[in-house]
Design a protein around this motif. Sequence first.
Motif, PDB file in Angstrom:
ATOM      1  N   GLY A  38       0.814  -1.211   0.000  1.00 55.19           N
ATOM      2  CA  GLY A  38       0.000   0.000   0.000  1.00 55.19           C
ATOM      3  C   GLY A  38       0.846   1.258   0.000  1.00 55.19           C
ATOM      4  O   GLY A  38       0.539   2.230  -0.711  1.00 55.19           O
ATOM      5  N   ASP A  39       1.919   1.258   0.792  1.00 57.73           N
ATOM      6  CA  ASP A  39       2.807   2.428   0.828  1.00 57.73           C
ATOM      7  C   ASP A  39       3.415   2.687  -0.550  1.00 57.73           C
ATOM      8  O   ASP A  39       3.496   3.842  -1.006  1.00 57.73           O
ATOM      9  N   ALA A  40       3.841   1.616  -1.228  1.00 62.49           N
ATOM     10  CA  ALA A  40       4.447   1.775  -2.549  1.00 62.49           C
ATOM     11  C   ALA A  40       3.439   2.311  -3.555  1.00 62.49           C
ATOM     12  O   ALA A  40       3.735   3.224  -4.348  1.00 62.49           O
ATOM     13  N   ILE A  41       2.224   1.765  -3.531  1.00 58.90           N
ATOM     14  CA  ILE A  41       1.191   2.200  -4.475  1.00 58.90           C
ATOM     15  C   ILE A  41       0.845   3.666  -4.242  1.00 58.90           C
ATOM     16  O   ILE A  41       0.709   4.448  -5.188  1.00 58.90           O
ATOM     17  N   ARG A  42       0.726   4.062  -2.984  1.00 55.13           N
ATOM     18  CA  ARG A  42       0.328   5.445  -2.681  1.00 55.13           C
ATOM     19  C   ARG A  42       1.403   6.460  -3.055  1.00 55.13           C
ATOM     20  O   ARG A  42       1.087   7.622  -3.302  1.00 55.13           O
ATOM     21  N   ARG A  43       2.651   6.035  -3.081  1.00 55.46           N
ATOM     22  CA  ARG A  43       3.693   6.992  -3.501  1.00 55.46           C
ATOM     23  C   ARG A  43       3.922   6.953  -5.010  1.00 55.46           C
ATOM     24  O   ARG A  43       4.816   7.629  -5.530  1.00 55.46           O
ATOM     25  N   GLY A  44       3.132   6.146  -5.716  1.00 52.72           N
ATOM     26  CA  GLY A  44       3.176   6.154  -7.170  1.00 52.72           C
ATOM     27  C   GLY A  44       3.983   5.057  -7.812  1.00 52.72           C
ATOM     28  O   GLY A  44       4.139   5.039  -9.042  1.00 52.72           O
ATOM     29  N   ASP A  45       4.521   4.125  -7.015  1.00 51.53           N
ATOM     30  CA  ASP A  45       5.268   3.006  -7.577  1.00 51.53           C
ATOM     31  C   ASP A  45       4.330   1.841  -7.865  1.00 51.53           C
ATOM     32  O   ASP A  45       3.303   1.670  -7.204  1.00 51.53           O
ATOM     33  N   VAL A  46       4.694   1.023  -8.841  1.00 52.66           N
ATOM     34  CA  VAL A  46       4.028  -0.270  -9.019  1.00 52.66           C
ATOM     35  C   VAL A  46       4.553  -1.196  -7.931  1.00 52.66           C
ATOM     36  O   VAL A  46       5.765  -1.301  -7.715  1.00 52.66           O
ATOM     37  N   SER A  47       3.651  -1.858  -7.225  1.00 49.81           N
ATOM     38  CA  SER A  47       4.056  -2.805  -6.189  1.00 49.81           C
ATOM     39  C   SER A  47       3.726  -4.212  -6.631  1.00 49.81           C
ATOM     40  O   SER A  47       2.643  -4.469  -7.173  1.00 49.81           O
ATOM     41  N   VAL A  48       4.666  -5.136  -6.425  1.00 52.47           N
ATOM     42  CA  VAL A  48       4.475  -6.530  -6.818  1.00 52.47           C
ATOM     43  C   VAL A  48       4.580  -7.408  -5.583  1.00 52.47           C
ATOM     44  O   VAL A  48       5.536  -7.306  -4.807  1.00 52.47           O
ATOM     45  N   MET A  49       3.582  -8.269  -5.421  1.00 44.95           N
ATOM     46  CA  MET A  49       3.531  -9.188  -4.281  1.00 44.95           C
ATOM     47  C   MET A  49       3.430 -10.624  -4.780  1.00 44.95           C
ATOM     48  O   MET A  49       2.979 -10.891  -5.894  1.00 44.95           O
ATOM     49  N   GLY A  50       3.822 -11.549  -3.915  1.00 45.58           N
ATOM     50  CA  GLY A  50       3.488 -12.958  -4.083  1.00 45.58           C
ATOM     51  C   GLY A  50       2.555 -13.345  -2.943  1.00 45.58           C
ATOM     52  O   GLY A  50       1.657 -12.600  -2.585  1.00 45.58           O
ATOM     53  N   GLY A  51       2.792 -14.516  -2.383  1.00 40.87           N
ATOM     54  CA  GLY A  51       1.998 -14.935  -1.230  1.00 40.87           C
ATOM     55  C   GLY A  51       2.398 -14.188   0.028  1.00 40.87           C
ATOM     56  O   GLY A  51       3.446 -13.520   0.075  1.00 40.87           O
TER      57      GLY A  51
END
Length: 239
Positions: free
Chosen positions: A100-113
Motif C-alpha cells: 500500500g505504501d508503494a502504491i500510494r507513492r506512485g510506484d508499481v508494487s508486486v507481491m506474491g503470497g
Amino acid sequence: MRVVVSIGGSVLAPDLDARRVEGHAAVVETLAEEGCEIGAVVGGGGVARDYIGAARELGANEVQLDQIGIDVTRINARLLIAALGPSVDPKVAHDYEDAGDAIRRGDVSVMGGVMPGQTTDAVAAALAEYVGADLLVYATSVDGVYSADPSADDDAEKYEQLTGGDLVDVIAPMSRDAGASAPVDLLAAKLIERAEMRTIVLDGTDPSRIEDAVLRGEHTGTDIVPTGVEDEPSYWTQR
C-alpha cells in the motif's frame, strides 16, 4: 484509477520464458503510463505445485508446504519486477502495508503470497480492499467464471456477470470437490463480496486482454459487479 491485477503463475510463468514475462510487464507499464496506480499479485503456478509435491513426499506438513508455495510466488514476483522499468518498487512486498505504501507513492508494487493458508487469489482481493482499489482483475488460464469446471463438464455455463454474493454461491460447491478447478478460491470470493469490489475474471494468457479490460472495460470474461450498481464506472465512460 487504482487497480490490483492478479496474474496466475500458470499465466505468467508456465515455463521460464522471458518474452512472456516481458509481455505482462509491458502491459503493467502501459497501465501506469495511462495514470493507473497498480498493485500486481503473482501466483506460483505449476512450479509451485512441483515443489509442493516433492516436499509432500519428503514428509513436509501443510504449513511447510504453504511456505514453499509462498517462496515460489515471490520468485515469480521477482521475475516480473526484473522486467518492469524504474516505476516499480524493486522489493517484493511481503505484506499489505508495504504494498500500500508503494502504491500510494506512485510506484508499481508486486507481491506474491503472504501467509500459510491463504492463496494469492485471496491476497489480491485483500490488497484491493486494503488500498481501496477501483478495480480488481484476475488474469487466469480460463476465460471467466463457469457453473462447473469447463474442462471436465461440457455443460458448464459461463457467466457474463455476477454479484459478489453470486460468486460465492458459484465457487462454494467447487471448493468442496476434490480436484475441482475454480478461477478464484472461496476466501477471495468472500472478500470480494465483503468489499463490494468491482472485479473482472478473464483469460490473461494474452496480456493485451488485461489492458483492454482495465482501460476500456472491454473483455470476454466475467464481470463481478456490486449489488445495486448498474452504471459503468466513470473511468471507462470518460475514455
